[in-house]
Design a protein around this motif. Structure first.
Motif, PDB file in Angstrom:
ATOM      1  N   ALA A  92      21.040  64.210  72.960  1.00  8.38           N
ATOM      2  CA  ALA A  92      22.011  63.121  72.778  1.00  8.38           C
ATOM      3  C   ALA A  92      23.237  63.568  71.993  1.00  8.38           C
ATOM      4  O   ALA A  92      24.329  63.015  72.172  1.00  8.38           O
ATOM      5  N   TYR A  93      23.073  64.567  71.126  1.00 10.89           N
ATOM      6  CA  TYR A  93      24.182  64.998  70.264  1.00 10.89           C
ATOM      7  C   TYR A  93      24.604  66.435  70.559  1.00 10.89           C
ATOM      8  O   TYR A  93      25.155  67.113  69.699  1.00 10.89           O
ATOM      9  N   ARG A  94      24.394  66.880  71.787  1.00 10.97           N
ATOM     10  CA  ARG A  94      24.742  68.245  72.151  1.00 10.97           C
ATOM     11  C   ARG A  94      26.248  68.494  72.098  1.00 10.97           C
ATOM     12  O   ARG A  94      26.681  69.646  72.082  1.00 10.97           O
ATOM     13  N   ASP A  95      27.055  67.431  72.069  1.00 10.33           N
ATOM     14  CA  ASP A  95      28.505  67.621  72.000  1.00 10.33           C
ATOM     15  C   ASP A  95      28.955  68.143  70.640  1.00 10.33           C
ATOM     16  O   ASP A  95      30.012  68.775  70.531  1.00 10.33           O
TER      17      ASP A  95
ATOM     18  N   ILE B 166      29.554  70.563  64.402  1.00  8.71           N
ATOM     19  CA  ILE B 166      30.956  70.239  64.204  1.00  8.71           C
ATOM     20  C   ILE B 166      31.087  69.036  63.284  1.00  8.71           C
ATOM     21  O   ILE B 166      30.526  67.969  63.560  1.00  8.71           O
ATOM     22  N   ALA B 167      31.838  69.191  62.211  1.00  8.66           N
ATOM     23  CA  ALA B 167      32.003  68.116  61.249  1.00  8.66           C
ATOM     24  C   ALA B 167      32.683  66.922  61.876  1.00  8.66           C
ATOM     25  O   ALA B 167      33.550  67.063  62.746  1.00  8.66           O
ATOM     26  N   GLY B 168      32.297  65.726  61.431  1.00 10.85           N
ATOM     27  CA  GLY B 168      32.920  64.509  61.935  1.00 10.85           C
ATOM     28  C   GLY B 168      31.922  63.372  62.015  1.00 10.85           C
ATOM     29  O   GLY B 168      30.754  63.499  61.629  1.00 10.85           O
ATOM     30  N   ALA B 169      32.383  62.248  62.538  1.00 11.19           N
ATOM     31  CA  ALA B 169      31.554  61.048  62.593  1.00 11.19           C
ATOM     32  C   ALA B 169      30.315  61.252  63.465  1.00 11.19           C
ATOM     33  O   ALA B 169      29.233  60.750  63.152  1.00 11.19           O
ATOM     34  N   ARG B 170      30.461  61.983  64.562  1.00  8.20           N
ATOM     35  CA  ARG B 170      29.327  62.202  65.452  1.00  8.20           C
ATOM     36  C   ARG B 170      28.235  63.015  64.747  1.00  8.20           C
ATOM     37  O   ARG B 170      27.041  62.729  64.883  1.00  8.20           O
TER      38      ARG B 170
ATOM     39  N   ASN C 118       9.056  65.386  71.671  1.00  9.10           N
ATOM     40  CA  ASN C 118       9.887  64.786  72.727  1.00  9.10           C
ATOM     41  C   ASN C 118      11.046  63.995  72.131  1.00  9.10           C
ATOM     42  O   ASN C 118      12.171  64.027  72.653  1.00  9.10           O
ATOM     43  N   ARG C 119      10.787  63.274  71.053  1.00 13.95           N
ATOM     44  CA  ARG C 119      11.859  62.524  70.394  1.00 13.95           C
ATOM     45  C   ARG C 119      12.904  63.467  69.804  1.00 13.95           C
ATOM     46  O   ARG C 119      14.110  63.188  69.847  1.00 13.95           O
ATOM     47  N   LEU C 120      12.434  64.577  69.234  1.00 11.64           N
ATOM     48  CA  LEU C 120      13.363  65.539  68.653  1.00 11.64           C
ATOM     49  C   LEU C 120      14.225  66.185  69.739  1.00 11.64           C
ATOM     50  O   LEU C 120      15.440  66.337  69.568  1.00 11.64           O
ATOM     51  N   GLU C 121      13.623  66.541  70.862  1.00 10.57           N
ATOM     52  CA  GLU C 121      14.395  67.118  71.960  1.00 10.57           C
ATOM     53  C   GLU C 121      15.392  66.110  72.519  1.00 10.57           C
ATOM     54  O   GLU C 121      16.524  66.474  72.863  1.00 10.57           O
TER      55      GLU C 121
ATOM     56  N   LYS D 205      22.932  63.213  61.752  1.00  8.37           N
ATOM     57  CA  LYS D 205      22.170  63.328  60.501  1.00  8.37           C
ATOM     58  C   LYS D 205      21.373  62.053  60.245  1.00  8.37           C
ATOM     59  O   LYS D 205      20.183  62.103  59.905  1.00  8.37           O
ATOM     60  N   HIS D 206      22.007  60.902  60.424  1.00  9.98           N
ATOM     61  CA  HIS D 206      21.318  59.624  60.200  1.00  9.98           C
ATOM     62  C   HIS D 206      20.157  59.457  61.176  1.00  9.98           C
ATOM     63  O   HIS D 206      19.051  59.053  60.793  1.00  9.98           O
TER      64      HIS D 206
END
Length: 316
Positions: free
Chosen positions: A238-241, A287-291, A230-233, A296-297
């Motif tokens: 949260a980062y689907r963008d 997509i590379a970038g801060a998001r 559930n946490r992974l989903e 990753k973090h």
């Protein structure tokens, strides 16, 4: 010395965007039967080759290429390994390359066009029909998607929705009017909708252009900690963008079993695996970038608490 057509090894390239169904397509080819001594080349965009582990080919003739896209290494890894394979006393009867989801199959096909010992047999592009109209209008991934379609001799449309059939075929034929088309529903896993696959992704804070593969990034997640599904989903949602693809093996329950995670096109699926790995093996592509760096973090934090607890057990 020229090489006759009979001595040339046929080469097939299977391309298509992230999560389109390339590995499923290749497994279907294997089930129908491949020529003896066929060589499979499986490339994955990441340092863990998940796709190679999913190939149902019980043979030693699988060449795995990780850490990037084969179309960026035509003068290096791929060409060198194919040349070595062709020098073997028992050379391959045929070569099938499953390209990474961000590769341009035309660049890979150039190897056969330039080598007198290879003959380009077919370039196939797998298209996710449920995502086709969205990909066509997406300013971030549209160019990569269209290049893959334009390079194909045959286009196989997967997960085609009946109500979208006419529009999807019209869009694809505008891009490549000379290709042969097939549209059939390939086997799919049970899925859970993380978000609407037709909603456009938000723009990342990085460079939105995808003409250069440097704008695609990937990272892997490993470790022996049990991951809460559930946490992974929730993290994926949260980062689907910026997250285009996630896949791999996840330790669940008490760690004695594992499940295969597949995420693409806004859908997540879970499937039990027969041979449970000894650790988590997950790859995230986006997509590379801060998001994406933030993703990753956050993903690393899924296993960090368990690692810290293991390193510093509670004192009684």
């Amino acid at each position: 010395m020229s090489t006759s057509d009979a001595d040339q090894v046929p080469l097939t390239v299977i391309g298509g965007f992230l999560g389109a169904g390339k590995t499923t397509y290749l497994n279907n080819l294997i089930k129908r039967g491949l020529p003896a001594n066929a060589l499979l080349v499986v490339n994955d965009f990441g340092d863990i080759n998940i796709d190679a582990a999913l190939i149902e080919y019980r043979d030693d003739s699988i060449m795995q290429l990780s850490n990037g896209c084969v179309c960026c290494t035509l003068g290096g890894t791929l060409a060198e390994q194919l040349a070595a394979a062709l020098r073997l006393r028992s050379k391959p009867s045929t070569i099938i390359i499953e390209a990474s989801g961000v590769a341009n199959p035309a660049r890979i096909a150039d190897i056969a066009r330039l080598s007198p010992r290879l003959r380009l047999d077919e370039v196939i592009c797998i298209v996710d029909g449920a995502q086709a109209l969205h990909h066509a209008g997406d300013p971030l991934i549209g160019d990569t998607w269209r290049l893959q379609i334009a390079s194909a001799r045959r286009i196989s449309i997967n997960r085609l929705i009946a109500s979208d059939k006419a529009k999807v075929l019209e869009q694809l034929k505008k891009i490549n009017p000379h290709a042969l088309f097939e549209h059939k529903v390939l086997p799919t896993l049970s899925t859970k909708n993380i978000h609407s696959p037709t909603s456009p992704p938000e723009t990342s804070s990085g460079n939105p252009s995808f003409h250069n593969h440097a704008n695609w990034h990937s990272f892997s997640l490993t470790g022996s900690a049990i991951i809460d599904k559930n946490r992974l989903e929730a993290l994926i949602d949260a980062y689907r963008d910026v997250l285009m693809r996630a896949k791999g093996f996840v330790l669940v329950d008490d760690g004695s079993s594992a499940e295969l995670l597949q995420y693409s096109g806004g859908l997540v699926s879970w499937q039990p695996v027969l041979r449970a790995p000894t650790e988590n093996r997950l790859v995230f592509i986006g997509i590379a970038g801060a998001r994406f760096n933030a993703l990753k973090h956050a993903a690393e934090l899924l296993i960090k608490p368990a690692l810290l607890q293991s390193a510093h057990p509670k004192q009684r």
